[in-house]
Scaffold this active site. Sequence first.
Site, short mmCIF file in Angstrom:
data_model
loop_
_atom_site.label_atom_id
_atom_site.label_comp_id
_atom_site.label_asym_id
_atom_site.label_seq_id
_atom_site.Cartn_x
_atom_site.Cartn_y
_atom_site.Cartn_z
N GLY A 72 -69.60 -28.68 -9.14
CA GLY A 72 -68.38 -27.91 -8.96
C GLY A 72 -68.24 -26.80 -9.98
N ASP B 288 -73.36 -30.67 -1.34
CA ASP B 288 -72.11 -31.42 -1.28
C ASP B 288 -72.33 -32.74 -2.00
OD1 ASP B 288 -69.94 -33.02 -0.56
OD2 ASP B 288 -69.93 -32.38 1.54
N VAL B 289 -71.54 -33.02 -3.03
CA VAL B 289 -71.76 -34.20 -3.85
C VAL B 289 -71.56 -35.50 -3.08
CG1 VAL B 289 -71.14 -33.02 -5.99
CG2 VAL B 289 -69.37 -34.27 -4.71
N TYR C 158 -55.97 -40.20 -4.69
CA TYR C 158 -56.64 -39.40 -5.71
C TYR C 158 -56.60 -40.12 -7.06
CZ TYR C 158 -57.35 -35.37 -8.87
OH TYR C 158 -57.79 -34.52 -9.85
N ALA D 49 -59.04 -42.95 -6.96
CA ALA D 49 -60.43 -42.50 -6.99
C ALA D 49 -60.84 -42.08 -8.40
CB ALA D 49 -60.63 -41.35 -6.02
N LYS D 50 -59.95 -41.38 -9.10
CA LYS D 50 -60.26 -40.97 -10.47
C LYS D 50 -60.33 -42.18 -11.41
CE LYS D 50 -60.57 -36.43 -10.26
NZ LYS D 50 -61.87 -35.75 -10.52
#
Length: 267
Positions: free
Chosen positions: A17, A70-71, A170, A173-174
Amino acid sequence: MTFTITDLSGRIAAITGAGQGVGREVALHFAKSGAKAVIVNDFYAERANAVVQEIEALGLGTRAVAAVFDVTRLDDVKTALAEAAQAAGGPIDILVNNAGNAGVNPDPDARKHFWEVGEAAWDSFIRVNFYGVINCTAAVVPGMIEQNAGRIITIISDAGRVGEPNLEIYSGAKAGAAGFMRGAAKALARHNITANCVAIAATATPAISARMEANPDAKKKMLSHYVVRRMGEPTDIANMVLFLASGASSWITGQTYPVNGGYSFNL
């Protein structure tokens, strides 16, 4: 001769990114700190190539390589990073997992409460912020083990530390990425590989800056929650990442460092 503890001479770094915002600034910091090569990832070729040109324009001798992938796609990650490492002139010494947000094609409902949506919206955050970190780390670890050295730094969010409404998935996920890094730190320490996180808050990336400038009242309200009453700048984050990527941090692993203007505190 000037000595600096954050000298990256001879090191090859990959930053995901890195076509804009924090990732771009990290790439520039690494080049200015003597990195042998910097691999610039983005899923838009024009953004990656623009940062490559910026690094080359510095005239410091750092080789810059664009890596478009794309990761969230493991096979693509492995292939692209292997090719980029070969073009950079050696194995990857430093990985910065910076790619985040909701991916290439975010679900339009991703920012709604999790119980109002379903798996497609959840996946927008989980695949990039959790699986993306696992994928990129899995791709570089074998080479780091072989050379018995490495630095892995993952950019998470204060949402992963304290939680945020409308960003529940989110946040999870973090937090998951941070937990993965702690496990990786224990597994990889015997190979002289460290794994740490940097938790950031509102930072003046292009997307966030545009949103804040369009709504000054919202910006003022947001900044009222910060002890240091300004938004973060990409360079604030890049400074910490550079430290964790360098030899100065060789006895630090499994940690999460908030760089957040005092939005939240940590023990």
